[in-house]
Design a protein around this motif. Structure first.
Motif, PDB file in Angstrom:
ATOM      1  N   LEU A  97      42.193  29.469  40.415  1.00 34.18           N
ATOM      2  CA  LEU A  97      41.604  30.213  39.681  1.00 34.18           C
ATOM      3  C   LEU A  97      42.514  31.775  40.006  1.00 34.18           C
ATOM      4  N   ASP A  98      42.708  32.042  41.450  1.00 36.21           N
ATOM      5  CA  ASP A  98      43.377  33.250  41.802  1.00 36.21           C
ATOM      6  C   ASP A  98      44.692  33.274  41.148  1.00 36.21           C
ATOM      7  N   GLU A  99      45.561  32.148  41.258  1.00 38.25           N
ATOM      8  CA  GLU A  99      46.740  32.066  40.632  1.00 38.25           C
ATOM      9  C   GLU A  99      46.787  32.464  39.038  1.00 38.25           C
ATOM     10  N   ALA A 100      45.827  31.818  38.361  1.00 35.80           N
ATOM     11  CA  ALA A 100      45.464  32.172  36.995  1.00 35.80           C
ATOM     12  C   ALA A 100      45.157  33.465  36.462  1.00 35.80           C
ATOM     13  N   LYS A 101      44.448  34.270  37.483  1.00 34.54           N
ATOM     14  CA  LYS A 101      44.073  35.620  37.300  1.00 34.54           C
ATOM     15  C   LYS A 101      45.225  36.256  37.637  1.00 34.54           C
ATOM     16  N   ASP A 102      46.199  36.037  38.660  1.00 34.98           N
ATOM     17  CA  ASP A 102      47.360  36.927  38.661  1.00 34.98           C
ATOM     18  C   ASP A 102      48.213  36.958  37.633  1.00 34.98           C
ATOM     19  N   LEU A 103      48.210  35.746  36.884  1.00 35.70           N
ATOM     20  CA  LEU A 103      49.044  35.651  35.866  1.00 35.70           C
ATOM     21  C   LEU A 103      48.603  36.490  34.547  1.00 35.70           C
ATOM     22  N   ALA A 104      47.326  36.320  34.367  1.00 36.03           N
ATOM     23  CA  ALA A 104      46.540  37.341  33.330  1.00 36.03           C
ATOM     24  C   ALA A 104      46.889  38.728  33.610  1.00 36.03           C
ATOM     25  N   LYS A 105      46.756  39.239  34.816  1.00 35.29           N
ATOM     26  CA  LYS A 105      47.028  40.597  35.285  1.00 35.29           C
ATOM     27  C   LYS A 105      48.580  41.149  34.722  1.00 35.29           C
ATOM     28  N   LYS A 106      49.346  40.078  35.269  1.00 33.20           N
ATOM     29  CA  LYS A 106      50.892  40.346  34.748  1.00 33.20           C
ATOM     30  C   LYS A 106      50.964  40.615  33.219  1.00 33.20           C
ATOM     31  N   HIS A 107      50.133  39.791  32.611  1.00 32.98           N
ATOM     32  CA  HIS A 107      50.305  39.899  31.308  1.00 32.98           C
ATOM     33  C   HIS A 107      49.275  40.667  30.346  1.00 32.98           C
ATOM     34  N   GLU A 108      48.765  41.355  31.275  1.00 32.48           N
ATOM     35  CA  GLU A 108      47.916  42.587  30.733  1.00 32.48           C
ATOM     36  C   GLU A 108      46.600  42.056  30.109  1.00 32.48           C
ATOM     37  N   ILE A 109      45.962  41.112  30.510  1.00 32.53           N
ATOM     38  CA  ILE A 109      44.860  40.344  29.839  1.00 32.53           C
ATOM     39  C   ILE A 109      43.624  40.544  30.684  1.00 32.53           C
ATOM     40  N   LYS A 110      42.552  41.012  30.312  1.00 29.93           N
ATOM     41  CA  LYS A 110      41.360  41.472  30.659  1.00 29.93           C
ATOM     42  C   LYS A 110      40.693  40.270  31.179  1.00 29.93           C
ATOM     43  N   ILE A 111      40.113  40.415  32.544  1.00 26.49           N
ATOM     44  CA  ILE A 111      39.368  39.208  33.197  1.00 26.49           C
ATOM     45  C   ILE A 111      37.906  39.622  33.346  1.00 26.49           C
TER      46      ILE A 111
END
Length: 493
Positions: A337-351
């Motif tokens: 989940l942490d790796e997926a969240k990192d990818l989201a942050k890199k692509h400016e996707i709100k979590i």
């Protein structure tokens, strides 16, 4: 005598009401016997020339609203509009008599009248009724908007749809095409052996979709109820009961925002077919929409905004493959989940607080996938976390056998191989309760009765939901959902 905010036209028209009464004429009339509508006249006699009409001596009686009028001395012309269209009438003093001609001269645009007369063609070859009788039926107390401009304020047109329908041919077209589309959908499912049913609008448990509900209270039962956000769970109970193929066309209610494709009250069809899976439902949805399009428009090519949409041979693509193609991120790879969240942050996707990997995959798709789709595309393989009622995929249980149909960047259908394992279903309901506790107010509640229904055995089943308002938007080239709903909701003035 009259309110201060009446304008000059309103004052004049109210005075005319009194004048009509003095003449012994009821300003708001009574029954009028029509022999034809404008459409019937044009279809039957529209190709007849001047001599043929003179020879036939066709007498007609029509009724409608005056939308154009001009008087010159002892004669005049007017255009009468009924639900099908317009026709010209020619009114002469020596043809209708003094009282009727006086009523004709007093008449305003917007008044509703009856005309009896003989069909003929004018010198400009326009099919016209030469009036022998002029009957006042209803006095319009408010003037119509300018015929060349109509209601320029779209919000005002939606608030006063009755005026919009009078002056706007596009509004008339949409209003008449909508039921044709719905009938065509019914014909399609009826022809496939589906049974049309009705299920409750008031639900005691929130379920069947991810949406924020409207809540109401039933006094006699002293219970809170939700206006239904979906018809799914009652329809699947009917599959358990052995009906095997059912559908319902009806209103759903979601307490959410209003924009070009969302209205809090909207119409869908949901259908369920026993012994079917996602692949069968893909075929069913494509066949349905292609058939309906051709039945209503006579073609498979639909003009929608700047695009020509071909409503046949729909593309099919897995959600993860589409994300990989458009963003370069590969969610087929196992990750934390942490790796997926990192990818989201890199692509400016709100979590959000409640997000799992599945929610992040959905967020990637919403950013990269949805906007890229123009032609009809079935995107399948939704993560299990966002699909509490769909079967897990046998090869990869992270995903489900679910698809959504997207056209021109918007969702038109949602469908899947239905979950019929009561043990799995209960676990997913429990997971939804956890999501609700974390702040997801669109999460489903526990529906024990539905779980018990599944325990009696539901056959393998495929289900679908199609947004009818959006389909009507597509087939009528209407960019805003509030213009395919006759009475959309609006903030109070």
């Amino acid at each position: 005598m009259y309110p201060d905010d009446f304008n000059e036209q309103q004052l004049i028209r109210r005075k005319k009401v009194e004048e009509l009464k003095e003449l012994g004429v009821d300003p708001f009339g009574k029954k009028y016997q029509r022999t034809h509508t404008t459409k019937q006249i044009i279809e039957t006699y529209g190709n007849d020339d001047h001599d043929t009409l003179e020879e036939k001596h066709v007498e007609v009686s029509v009724a409608g609203r005056i939308v154009l009028k001009r008087v010159q001395g002892k004669a005049g012309f007017m255009h009468l509009q009924d639900r099908d269209g317009k026709i010209q009438a020619y009114v002469r003093l020596d043809g209708v008599g003094e009282l009727s001609f006086d009523l004709y001269k007093r008449a305003d645009l917007g008044d509703i009248v009856g005309i009896k007369g003989i069909l003929f063609r004018t010198k400009t070859d326009e099919l016209t009724i030469k009036a022998t009788e002029f009957t006042h039926l209803t006095k319009a107390l408010r003037p119509l908007p300018d015929k060349f401009h109509g209601l320029q304020d779209k919000e005002e047109a939606r608030r006063r749809r009755y005026v919009d329908l009078i002056v706007n041919e596009e509004a008339q077209f949409v209003a008449k095409t909508r039921p044709r589309i719905i009938r065509a959908i019914q014909h399609f499912f009826d022809s496939k052996g589906f049974i049309e049913v009705e299920t409750p609008v008031l639900h005691s448990i929130l379920g069947g979709a991810a949406a924020r509900p409207f809540v109401t209270h039933h006094n006699a039962l002293d219970m809170d109820f939700y206006l239904r956000i979906a018809t799914e769970l009652p329809l699947k109970r009917l599959i358990v009961g052995g009906l095997e193929a059912v559908y319902e066309i009806g209103r759903l209610f979601r307490n959410e925002g209003i924009d070009a494709t969302h209205n809090p009250e909207f119409t869908t069809i949901e259908a369920y077919l026993a012994y079917a899976d996602m692949e069968d439902i893909m075929d069913l949805v494509e066949n349905c929409l292609s058939t309906v399009t051709h039945e209503v428009l006579g073609t498979y090519d639909v003009t929608y905004g700047e695009n020509t949409i071909h409503m046949k041979d729909f593309k099919r693509v897995h959600m993860v493959d589409l994300i990989k193609e458009l963003s370069g991120v590969d969610f087929w790879q196992q990750m934390s989940l942490d790796e997926a969240k990192d990818l989201a942050k890199k692509h400016e996707i709100k979590i959000e607080k409640h997000f799992s990997i599945g929610h992040i995959i959905e967020a990637f798709y919403e950013k990269y996938g949805e906007p890229s789709i123009i032609q009809p595309t079935m995107v399948y393989g939704h993560p299990v976390e966002i699909s509490p009622l769909a079967k897990k995929n046998e090869k990869d249980p992270r995903f489900t056998d679910r698809f959504e149909l997207f056209i021109a960047g918007k969702e038109y259908a949602n469908a899947f191989s239905e979950l019929n394992d009561p043990i799995d279903q209960k676990e997913r309901f429990l997971h939804q309760l956890e999501q609700k506790a974390l702040g997801d107010d669109e999460a489903s509640e526990m529906d024990i009765d539905f779980v018990e229904a599944l325990e009696y055995g539901m056959p393998p089943t495929g289900g679908l939901g199609i947004g009818i308002d959006r389909l009507i938007m597509l087939l009528t080239n209407t960019p805003n959902i509030r213009d395919v709903i006759l009475f959309p909701h609006a903030r109070r003035k």
